[in-house]
Design an enzyme around this catalytic site. Structure first.
Site, PDB file in Angstrom:
ATOM      1  N   LYS A   1       7.478  -2.834  -4.520  1.00 35.79           N
ATOM      2  CA  LYS A   1       7.291  -3.714  -3.349  1.00 35.79           C
ATOM      3  C   LYS A   1       7.954  -5.068  -3.643  1.00 35.79           C
ATOM      4  O   LYS A   1       9.157  -5.157  -3.579  1.00 35.79           O
ATOM      5  CB  LYS A   1       5.804  -3.873  -3.013  1.00 35.79           C
ATOM      6  N   SER A  41      -2.689  -1.604   3.227  1.00 33.24           N
ATOM      7  CA  SER A  41      -1.277  -1.482   3.598  1.00 33.24           C
ATOM      8  C   SER A  41      -1.037  -1.329   5.092  1.00 33.24           C
ATOM      9  O   SER A  41       0.064  -1.581   5.557  1.00 33.24           O
ATOM     10  CB  SER A  41      -0.651  -0.304   2.856  1.00 33.24           C
ATOM     11  N   HIS A  63       0.409  -4.303  -2.602  1.00 31.31           N
ATOM     12  CA  HIS A  63       0.942  -5.276  -1.642  1.00 31.31           C
ATOM     13  C   HIS A  63       0.521  -6.706  -1.973  1.00 31.31           C
ATOM     14  O   HIS A  63       0.664  -7.600  -1.142  1.00 31.31           O
ATOM     15  CB  HIS A  63       0.507  -4.900  -0.224  1.00 31.31           C
TER      16      HIS A  63
HETATM   17  C1  LIG Z   1      -1.365   0.563  -1.331  1.00 33.32           C
HETATM   18  C2  LIG Z   1      -0.292   1.433  -1.904  1.00 33.32           C
HETATM   19  N1  LIG Z   1      -0.491   2.030  -3.092  1.00 33.32           N
HETATM   20  C3  LIG Z   1       0.423   2.811  -3.660  1.00 33.32           C
HETATM   21  C4  LIG Z   1       1.637   3.053  -3.032  1.00 33.32           C
HETATM   22  C5  LIG Z   1       2.616   3.949  -3.705  1.00 33.32           C
HETATM   23  O1  LIG Z   1       3.578   3.193  -4.342  1.00 33.32           O
HETATM   24  P1  LIG Z   1       5.061   3.773  -4.574  1.00 33.32           P
HETATM   25  O2  LIG Z   1       5.797   3.577  -3.287  1.00 33.32           O
HETATM   26  O3  LIG Z   1       5.587   2.962  -5.691  1.00 33.32           O
HETATM   27  O4  LIG Z   1       4.919   5.210  -4.903  1.00 33.32           O
HETATM   28  C6  LIG Z   1       1.895   2.449  -1.792  1.00 33.32           C
HETATM   29  C7  LIG Z   1       3.140   2.596  -1.022  1.00 33.32           C
HETATM   30  O5  LIG Z   1       3.989   3.303  -1.036  1.00 33.32           O
HETATM   31  C8  LIG Z   1       0.908   1.618  -1.206  1.00 33.32           C
HETATM   32  O6  LIG Z   1       1.105   1.059  -0.012  1.00 33.32           O
END
Ligand SMILES: Cc1ncc(COP(=O)(O)O)c(C=O)c1O
Length: 378
Positions: free
Chosen positions: A236, A177, A205
């Site tokens: 996302k 990310s 992502h």
């Molecule tokens: C790689 C990754 N995993 C998990 C999450 C968590 O997802 P959520 O925003 O739906 O809690 C995020 C970002 O927020 C992320 O970038």
């Protein structure tokens, strides 16, 4: 409570203090803040679905039938027909047997990891895995073993030395990310098989974006059915909120019974499920959104390279320009903001010290002239 004053003072001094921006418009490529419009390169609304009229209509209809709140956890009486439909649809989308959905992607990662491994086990992570993965590992109380970023050789070293554990679980982001690069999934799957470890991937992502049908890096590498646990996002490319895990029928039944972030929380509104169902339909029916996104990514990367700006090794829609120290990244972000462009600086602890950056997120909504405007400003 003096420690709070002291900690805040320290963060302010190092230009690491985070504050909230108030947005006065819907999520899109343009955002309104304090009455002024800004061109945004900072959202994960990769396919422009967050404000799509079809998603909004689906959510409204669901509210008419199911109301707003669920007023119960999933296992008590918070599972509506739409929760079931969404989980079935997500399983089908990924070519998996079953799915379990969560209020957030964060909860999906934290709860799933903590349910799969415990104190007698080892959990093996990439050095740059997302915070929600690391928090799940800590909560699990399994032994945390770390390998070098996206480095299969380093993973092999860790796996070959991991003796005496009951179970082993390798967990990785597929698209990282903060750097936008992709994990070496084929090698990870091969090594995990060889060393008898389970594999869990976080496709936050990648879903909707990578792979011919937008099913993520697992599809991109033709590894469907070979990864034990696949976590995905509704937050996302789907333009909504929530997270999920797909896998075998038994895995999902196990998580429904053991995963504390699924069991001990109120079920998300059915309206969110209705919107996510619509998002999947659009992702399947409108591949042109993905095509436009990739055109934009390639145009941006060419433009940045021509300006000799130092980028991370991105292979995705996340493109980071490395600035260095936090104060410099912050100053650059402020300058762009003055010019009406919104790209927050990403600073420690989110990224390692000395690698503060501008993380540029393009979406299918951006036009070439938007990207030209950004390049000019940079
Ligand atoms: C790689 C990754 N995993 C998990 C999450 C968590 O997802 P959520 O925003 O739906 O809690 C995020 C970002 O927020 C992320 O970038």
């Amino acid at each position: 409570m003096d420690f709070i004053t002291e900690e805040l003072r320290k963060l302010r001094k190092e230009d690491l203090l985070r504050t909230l921006r108030t947005i006065e418009s819907a999520a899109g490529k343009e955002l309104t803040l304090s009455g002024r419009k800004y061109l945004s390169f900072s959202s994960t609304n990769y396919l422009g679905l967050a404000n799509d009229p079809r998603l909004k209509e689906a959510a409204k209809k669901a509210i008419e039938t199911y109301g707003w709140g669920t007023a119960s956890s999933r296992l008590i009486c918070g599972t509506t027909r739409l929760h079931r439909e969404l989980e079935e649809r997500l399983a089908q989308f990924h070519g998996s047997e079953a799915c379990i959905s969560f209020v957030t992607g964060y909860m999906a990662n934290v709860g799933t990891i903590a349910a799969l491994v415990g104190p007698a086990d080892a959990v093996i992570v990439d050095r740059l895995d997302h915070a929600s993965i690391i928090d799940g590992c800590r909560l699990s109380r399994a032994r945390l073993l770390v390998y070098q970023h996206a480095d299969a050789k380093s993973l092999e070293n860790v796996l070959s030395g991991a003796h005496g554990y009951n179970r082993k679980l390798v967990v990785t982001d597929t698209v990282f990310s903060m750097d936008g690069d992709i994990c070496p999934l084929p090698d990870i799957v091969t090594l995990a098989k060889h060393y008898d470890a389970m594999v869990m991937v976080d496709e936050a992502h990648a879903v909707g974006v990578l792979g011919e049908k937008g099913r993520g890096v697992v599809e991109y590498h033709g590894l469907e059915g070979q990864v034990d646990v696949v976590m995905g996002p509704m937050s996302k490319a789907f333009g909504g909120v929530g997270g999920y895990v797909v896998g075998s029928d038994e895995l999902i039944a196990y998580l429904q019974n053991k995963c504390r972030s699924f069991i001990f929380t109120t079920a998300p509104p059915a309206a969110g499920c209705a919107a996510s169902l619509e998002a999947i339909n659009i992702i399947e029916k409108e591949p042109q959104r993905r095509e436009k996104l990739w055109e934009n990514v390639s145009y941006l990367k060419k433009g940045l390279a021509a300006k000799k700006l130092q980028m991370t090794n991105s292979a995705s829609q996340i493109v980071a320009v490395i600035v260095g120290e936090a104060d410099k990244a912050q100053a650059l972000s402020r300058k762009l903001f003055k010019q009406g462009i919104l790209i927050p600086a990403i600073r420690p602890p989110t990224v390692p010290k000395g690698t503060s950056r501008l993380r540029i997120m393009v979406t299918s909504e951006h036009e070439r002239e938007d990207i030209d405007r950004l390049l000019e400003a940079l």
